[in-house]
Design a protein around this motif. Structure first.
Motif, PDB file in Angstrom:
ATOM      1  N   THR A   8     -51.619  72.696 -14.212  1.00 45.80           N
ATOM      2  CA  THR A   8     -50.423  71.882 -14.393  1.00 45.80           C
ATOM      3  C   THR A   8     -50.802  70.654 -15.219  1.00 45.80           C
ATOM      4  N   PRO A   9     -49.827  69.967 -15.807  1.00 48.20           N
ATOM      5  CA  PRO A   9     -50.148  68.799 -16.632  1.00 48.20           C
ATOM      6  C   PRO A   9     -50.932  67.716 -15.887  1.00 48.20           C
ATOM      7  N   CYS A  10     -50.642  67.527 -14.605  1.00 49.79           N
ATOM      8  CA  CYS A  10     -51.299  66.464 -13.824  1.00 49.79           C
ATOM      9  C   CYS A  10     -52.298  67.026 -12.823  1.00 49.79           C
ATOM     10  N   ASP A  11     -52.822  68.217 -13.106  1.00 47.74           N
ATOM     11  CA  ASP A  11     -53.765  68.863 -12.200  1.00 47.74           C
ATOM     12  C   ASP A  11     -54.965  67.955 -11.917  1.00 47.74           C
ATOM     13  N   ASP A 100     -43.484  74.215 -20.884  1.00 47.29           N
ATOM     14  CA  ASP A 100     -44.874  73.767 -20.992  1.00 47.29           C
ATOM     15  C   ASP A 100     -45.032  72.505 -21.823  1.00 47.29           C
ATOM     16  N   ALA A 101     -43.942  71.887 -22.218  1.00 47.81           N
ATOM     17  CA  ALA A 101     -44.005  70.752 -23.135  1.00 47.81           C
ATOM     18  C   ALA A 101     -44.073  69.394 -22.452  1.00 47.81           C
ATOM     19  N   TRP A 102     -43.714  69.318 -21.173  1.00 42.71           N
ATOM     20  CA  TRP A 102     -43.537  68.033 -20.517  1.00 42.71           C
ATOM     21  C   TRP A 102     -44.356  67.912 -19.242  1.00 42.71           C
ATOM     22  N   ALA A 103     -44.830  66.693 -19.004  1.00 48.37           N
ATOM     23  CA  ALA A 103     -45.416  66.329 -17.711  1.00 48.37           C
ATOM     24  C   ALA A 103     -44.298  65.639 -16.938  1.00 48.37           C
ATOM     25  N   VAL A 104     -44.042  66.086 -15.726  1.00 48.95           N
ATOM     26  CA  VAL A 104     -42.943  65.565 -14.918  1.00 48.95           C
ATOM     27  C   VAL A 104     -43.511  65.033 -13.612  1.00 48.95           C
ATOM     28  N   VAL A 105     -43.242  63.752 -13.339  1.00 47.96           N
ATOM     29  CA  VAL A 105     -43.716  63.147 -12.089  1.00 47.96           C
ATOM     30  C   VAL A 105     -42.540  62.500 -11.370  1.00 47.96           C
ATOM     31  N   ARG A 160     -46.519  66.492 -22.445  1.00 46.58           N
ATOM     32  CA  ARG A 160     -47.611  67.015 -21.630  1.00 46.58           C
ATOM     33  C   ARG A 160     -48.969  66.422 -22.032  1.00 46.58           C
ATOM     34  N   SER A 161     -49.168  66.208 -23.307  1.00 45.34           N
ATOM     35  CA  SER A 161     -50.447  65.687 -23.789  1.00 45.34           C
ATOM     36  C   SER A 161     -50.712  64.259 -23.300  1.00 45.34           C
TER      37      SER A 161
END
Length: 183
Positions: A8-11, A100-105, A160-161
Motif C-alpha cells: 500500500t502507499p503508506c505500508d 493506484d494513483a493516490w495515497a489516502v489517509v 502516491r509518490s
C-alpha cells in the motif's frame, strides 16, 4: 522472474497516534475519476444516483458516505471512491481508474483542524468547512484533496509518490499540536 509484493502507499508508515490524534491509511476498494461528457451532467448525476445512490457532487462538496463517495475533484471532474464504477456511467462520462494513483489517509481526533492549519492555506474550521465539504489545495508543498468526513475527521489524499512525505509532515504537525497539551 522476481515475485512482486503488492504494498500500500503508506505500508509500514501507519498507523500513528499523537495525543488524541490518530493517522491511519484508508484503502478504498476503487477510485475512478468521472468526467461528464458535454451536456451530460444531469444524466450522469441521475445515473450515479441510480447505480450508486449518490449524485454528482457540486463544487467543493462530496456525496455519499463511508462505503462510497463521489468527491468533487476539480472543474468538471469527480472522484468516485469506495465502489467500482458501474459500466452504465460510461455512456455519460469518461471513466479513468485512479486506484493506484493516490495515497489516502484519515486524520482523526480533537485537534485535527489545528494539525491541518499548520500545513494547509485553506480555512478548514468547522463553521466554514462542514462534513461533506472538500477542497483541492496545497498541503505543505504537495497538491492534495481534503474532505471533512466527520466532526473531527478528515480524509487527505496526495499523489502516491508523496505518501512518505505526507506521513512525515502530518506526524510533525500532530506532535506539535499534541505538545501544546490543550487537546
Amino acid at each position: 522472474m522476481a515475485d512482486l509484493i503488492a504494498l500500500t502507499p503508506c505500508d509500514g508508515l501507519l498507523p500513528l497516534t499523537s495525543g488524541s490524534l490518530t493517522l491511519t491509511e484508508d484503502l478504498p476498494t476503487a477510485m475512478t475519476s468521472v468526467a461528464p461528457y458535454t451536456g451530460q451532467d444531469d444524466a450522469l448525476s441521475a445515473a450515479l444516483q441510480a447505480e450508486h445512490g449518490m449524485a454528482f457532487p457540486s463544487i467543493g462538496r462530496s456525496t455519499g458516505k463511508a462505503g462510497g463517495r463521489a468527491i468533487w475533484f476539480g472543474q468538471g471532474v469527480a472522484l468516485l471512491q469506495g465502489v467500482v464504477a458501474a459500466p452504465a456511467l460510461a455512456e455519460f462520462a469518461a471513466l479513468t481508474d485512479q486506484s493506484d494513483a493516490w495515497a489516502v489517509v484519515r486524520l482523526d481526533g480533537i485537534g485535527a483542524e489545528d494539525v491541518l492549519a499548520r500545513l494547509v492555506p485553506a480555512d478548514l474550521r468547522s463553521p466554514a468547512f462542514k462534513r461533506g465539504h472538500t477542497v483541492r489545495t496545497e498541503l505543505a508543498h504537495m497538491q492534495a484533496s481534503i474532505t471533512r468526513i466527520g466532526a473531527q475527521a478528515f480524509q487527505v489524499m496526495v499523489f502516491r509518490s508523496m505518501a512518505r512525505t505526507l506521513v512525515h509532515d502530518l506526524k510533525v504537525a500532530m506532535a506539535a499540536v499534541a505538545a501544546r497539551g490543550d487537546i
